[in-house]
Design a protein around this motif. Structure first.
Motif, mmCIF file in Angstrom:
data_model
loop_
_atom_site.group_PDB
_atom_site.id
_atom_site.type_symbol
_atom_site.label_atom_id
_atom_site.label_comp_id
_atom_site.label_asym_id
_atom_site.label_seq_id
_atom_site.Cartn_x
_atom_site.Cartn_y
_atom_site.Cartn_z
ATOM 1 N N LEU A 113 0.831 -1.206 0.000
ATOM 2 C CA LEU A 113 0.000 0.000 0.000
ATOM 3 C C LEU A 113 0.864 1.253 0.000
ATOM 4 C CD1 LEU A 113 -2.868 1.169 0.199
ATOM 5 C CD2 LEU A 113 -2.651 1.067 2.690
ATOM 6 N N ALA A 114 1.952 1.246 0.779
ATOM 7 C CA ALA A 114 2.849 2.402 0.821
ATOM 8 C C ALA A 114 3.499 2.636 -0.535
ATOM 9 C CB ALA A 114 3.922 2.184 1.886
ATOM 10 N N LEU A 115 3.938 1.560 -1.184
ATOM 11 C CA LEU A 115 4.565 1.700 -2.496
ATOM 12 C C LEU A 115 3.572 2.223 -3.528
ATOM 13 C CD1 LEU A 115 6.996 1.305 -4.342
ATOM 14 C CD2 LEU A 115 6.275 -1.071 -4.669
ATOM 15 N N LEU A 116 2.331 1.750 -3.479
ATOM 16 C CA LEU A 116 1.307 2.249 -4.404
ATOM 17 C C LEU A 116 1.048 3.736 -4.178
ATOM 18 C CD1 LEU A 116 -1.287 -0.705 -4.375
ATOM 19 C CD2 LEU A 116 0.314 -0.074 -6.207
ATOM 20 N N GLY A 117 1.101 4.167 -2.908
ATOM 21 C CA GLY A 117 0.946 5.591 -2.612
ATOM 22 C C GLY A 117 2.069 6.410 -3.216
ATOM 23 N N LEU A 118 3.292 5.909 -3.119
ATOM 24 C CA LEU A 118 4.434 6.612 -3.708
ATOM 25 C C LEU A 118 4.300 6.682 -5.225
ATOM 26 C CD1 LEU A 118 7.231 7.915 -3.482
ATOM 27 C CD2 LEU A 118 8.213 5.613 -3.516
ATOM 28 N N ILE A 119 3.897 5.585 -5.835
ATOM 29 C CA ILE A 119 3.717 5.567 -7.297
ATOM 30 C C ILE A 119 2.627 6.549 -7.706
ATOM 31 C CG2 ILE A 119 2.942 4.132 -9.231
ATOM 32 C CD1 ILE A 119 4.310 1.763 -7.872
ATOM 33 N N ALA A 120 1.559 6.634 -6.902
ATOM 34 C CA ALA A 120 0.474 7.573 -7.212
ATOM 35 C C ALA A 120 0.968 9.014 -7.168
ATOM 36 C CB ALA A 120 -0.679 7.373 -6.229
ATOM 37 N N VAL A 121 1.806 9.351 -6.174
ATOM 38 C CA VAL A 121 2.335 10.710 -6.070
ATOM 39 C C VAL A 121 3.225 11.034 -7.267
ATOM 40 C CG1 VAL A 121 3.893 12.191 -4.755
ATOM 41 C CG2 VAL A 121 2.185 10.828 -3.561
ATOM 42 N N GLY A 167 9.282 13.943 -0.029
ATOM 43 C CA GLY A 167 8.678 13.830 1.296
ATOM 44 C C GLY A 167 7.959 12.511 1.504
ATOM 45 N N VAL A 168 7.152 12.100 0.529
ATOM 46 C CA VAL A 168 6.427 10.833 0.651
ATOM 47 C C VAL A 168 7.411 9.664 0.644
ATOM 48 C CG1 VAL A 168 4.760 9.300 -0.466
ATOM 49 C CG2 VAL A 168 4.306 11.747 -0.331
ATOM 50 N N GLY A 169 8.481 9.759 -0.171
ATOM 51 C CA GLY A 169 9.502 8.714 -0.159
ATOM 52 C C GLY A 169 10.167 8.597 1.205
ATOM 53 N N PHE A 170 10.463 9.738 1.810
ATOM 54 C CA PHE A 170 11.055 9.729 3.159
ATOM 55 C C PHE A 170 10.111 9.081 4.159
ATOM 56 C CE2 PHE A 170 11.361 11.589 7.373
ATOM 57 C CZ PHE A 170 12.710 11.424 7.675
ATOM 58 N N VAL A 171 8.828 9.430 4.095
ATOM 59 C CA VAL A 171 7.840 8.875 5.031
ATOM 60 C C VAL A 171 7.778 7.356 4.905
ATOM 61 C CG1 VAL A 171 5.386 8.774 5.597
ATOM 62 C CG2 VAL A 171 6.456 10.978 5.105
ATOM 63 N N ILE A 172 7.736 6.851 3.676
ATOM 64 C CA ILE A 172 7.621 5.409 3.462
ATOM 65 C C ILE A 172 8.867 4.686 3.967
ATOM 66 C CG2 ILE A 172 7.541 3.632 1.661
ATOM 67 C CD1 ILE A 172 5.720 5.530 0.087
ATOM 68 N N GLY A 173 10.044 5.205 3.611
ATOM 69 C CA GLY A 173 11.274 4.582 4.079
ATOM 70 C C GLY A 173 11.395 4.616 5.590
ATOM 71 N N HIS A 174 11.020 5.742 6.187
ATOM 72 C CA HIS A 174 11.102 5.892 7.646
ATOM 73 C C HIS A 174 10.188 4.900 8.357
ATOM 74 C CE1 HIS A 174 10.566 7.436 11.653
ATOM 75 N NE2 HIS A 174 9.358 7.883 11.383
ATOM 76 N N ILE A 211 11.194 6.013 -7.358
ATOM 77 C CA ILE A 211 10.445 4.786 -7.619
ATOM 78 C C ILE A 211 11.348 3.563 -7.440
ATOM 79 C CG2 ILE A 211 9.306 3.411 -9.389
ATOM 80 C CD1 ILE A 211 7.512 5.489 -8.227
ATOM 81 N N ILE A 212 12.577 3.639 -7.979
ATOM 82 C CA ILE A 212 13.499 2.500 -7.884
ATOM 83 C C ILE A 212 13.839 2.198 -6.429
ATOM 84 C CG2 ILE A 212 15.832 1.701 -8.403
ATOM 85 C CD1 ILE A 212 15.636 3.172 -11.065
ATOM 86 N N THR A 213 14.191 3.229 -5.673
ATOM 87 C CA THR A 213 14.516 2.989 -4.262
ATOM 88 C C THR A 213 13.273 2.594 -3.465
ATOM 89 O OG1 THR A 213 14.281 5.364 -3.797
ATOM 90 C CG2 THR A 213 16.492 4.535 -4.277
ATOM 91 N N GLY A 214 12.131 3.179 -3.831
ATOM 92 C CA GLY A 214 10.886 2.841 -3.141
ATOM 93 C C GLY A 214 10.499 1.386 -3.301
ATOM 94 N N LEU A 215 10.870 0.780 -4.431
ATOM 95 C CA LEU A 215 10.602 -0.644 -4.634
ATOM 96 C C LEU A 215 11.284 -1.501 -3.578
ATOM 97 C CD1 LEU A 215 10.915 -0.896 -8.527
ATOM 98 C CD2 LEU A 215 8.842 -1.315 -7.196
ATOM 99 N N GLY A 216 12.358 -0.966 -3.024
ATOM 100 C CA GLY A 216 13.110 -1.722 -2.024
ATOM 101 C C GLY A 216 12.328 -2.027 -0.765
#
Length: 314
Positions: free
Chosen positions: A204-212, A288-295, A239-244
């Motif tokens: 769900l978090a990754l889909l949110g990042l992709i949506a942004v 910002g959203v990438g930071f939130v997801i990773g955090h 996107i690439i790092t978010g896939l992680g």
């Protein structure tokens, strides 16, 4: 009147009393009285040392059964406190960065009206201090008082996001998400002592990042965004790092956080370095959203490890 115990039994109790020196006088008397009662029940009332050794072992061994064992004090008093601090400090840092962003917006010529904040009747820079204060609430308060203040603050900041619009309100969206997680995540993870954000949450978090990222690309147009090499590079990297986050590896979560910080830093630095006339709202959201997801992914993993440590210490 009870007859005295045999000499071997009396010597055993005297030595036991010395071995129990770590107990208080009352506790020592209770142990000796209970042991004396057990000795009287033995055949021959412990006339022989061999009988006493067979029943109790040596006085030193018997005394060890009554020795207190203190648990090693954990660096954090409870799992909940550890989780709250784990979420709070990065949120405080991000809130400070958001305040710097609002200062930059005002510094480079945007007024409250132009920022879409006139309806709130609060100057942008002063308003930017609200997330900092809210982020500090769980660090200085506890119980329902903290929860109520956090809820009111998150609801108020939601109005800022909506009324501020894309020119300024959306700059508060990542920190609003972080403040919301300070309320929601502890409730979710503490429901199970070994809780961790796995499959569905990470997806769900990754889909949110992709949506942004997709919304930023669509808003700017495919052709235009290709010309903006920096925007395109930042979106692809995020996107690439978010896939992680799907692979549940700590270093990948840290990489996602680092990518988000790099994008936010570049957005803040661009106007000051003369590369832009204002802050890039779209890239700010992406970073910002990438930071939130990773955090949150990293915090969940650290909490899982901490919960295992706490359970193993019981």
């Amino acid at each position: 009147m009870k007859s005295p115990l045999p000499r071997a039994s009396r010597q055993f109790l005297e030595q036991l009393g010395r071995e129990l020196s770590f107990l208080s006088r009352e506790e020592r008397a209770q142990v000796l009285a209970a042991t004396r009662k057990e000795i009287r029940a033995l055949p021959g009332r412990g006339r022989r040392a061999e009988d006493l050794a067979g029943a109790f072992g040596s006085p030193a061994i018997l005394a060890m059964k009554f020795k207190r064992t203190e648990r090693e004090e954990l660096p954090v008093r409870s799992g909940r406190e550890f989780l709250l601090r784990l979420l709070a400090w990065p949120t405080v840092g991000f809130a400070v960065v958001t305040a710097l962003a609002m200062f930059s917006l005002e510094r480079f010529g945007a007024s409250a009206g132009e920022l879409g904040l006139a309806a709130i009747w609060v100057p942008p820079v002063q308003l930017s201090l609200l997330p900092v204060v809210l982020a500090l609430v769980p660090l200085v308060l506890s119980g329902w008082t903290a929860v109520v203040l956090q809820l009111l603050g998150v609801l108020g900041l939601a109005l800022v996001v909506v009324l501020g619009g894309p020119e300024a309100g959306w700059f508060y969206l990542p920190v609003w998400l972080l403040l919301g997680t300070q309320i929601l995540v502890p409730q979710l993870l503490m429901r199970g002592s070994m809780g961790r954000p796995d499959g569905p949450w990470r997806t769900l978090a990754l889909l949110g990042l992709i949506a942004v990222v997709t919304s930023v690309v669509i808003e700017r147009g495919w052709v235009h965004i290709v010309e903006q090499w920096w925007t395109m590079t930042a979106c692809v990297a995020m996107i690439i790092t978010g896939l992680g986050v799907l692979f549940r590896r700590r270093w990948l979560d840290i990489l996602t956080i680092a990518c988000g910080i790099a994008i936010l830093g570049a957005v803040l630095a661009a106007p000051w370095a003369g590369f832009a006339t204002g802050l890039d709202t779209g890239l700010w959201l992406v970073g910002g959203v990438g930071f939130v997801i990773g955090h949150l992914a990293l915090a969940g993993d650290l909490w899982h490890r901490r919960a295992a440590q706490l359970l193993s210490s019981l």
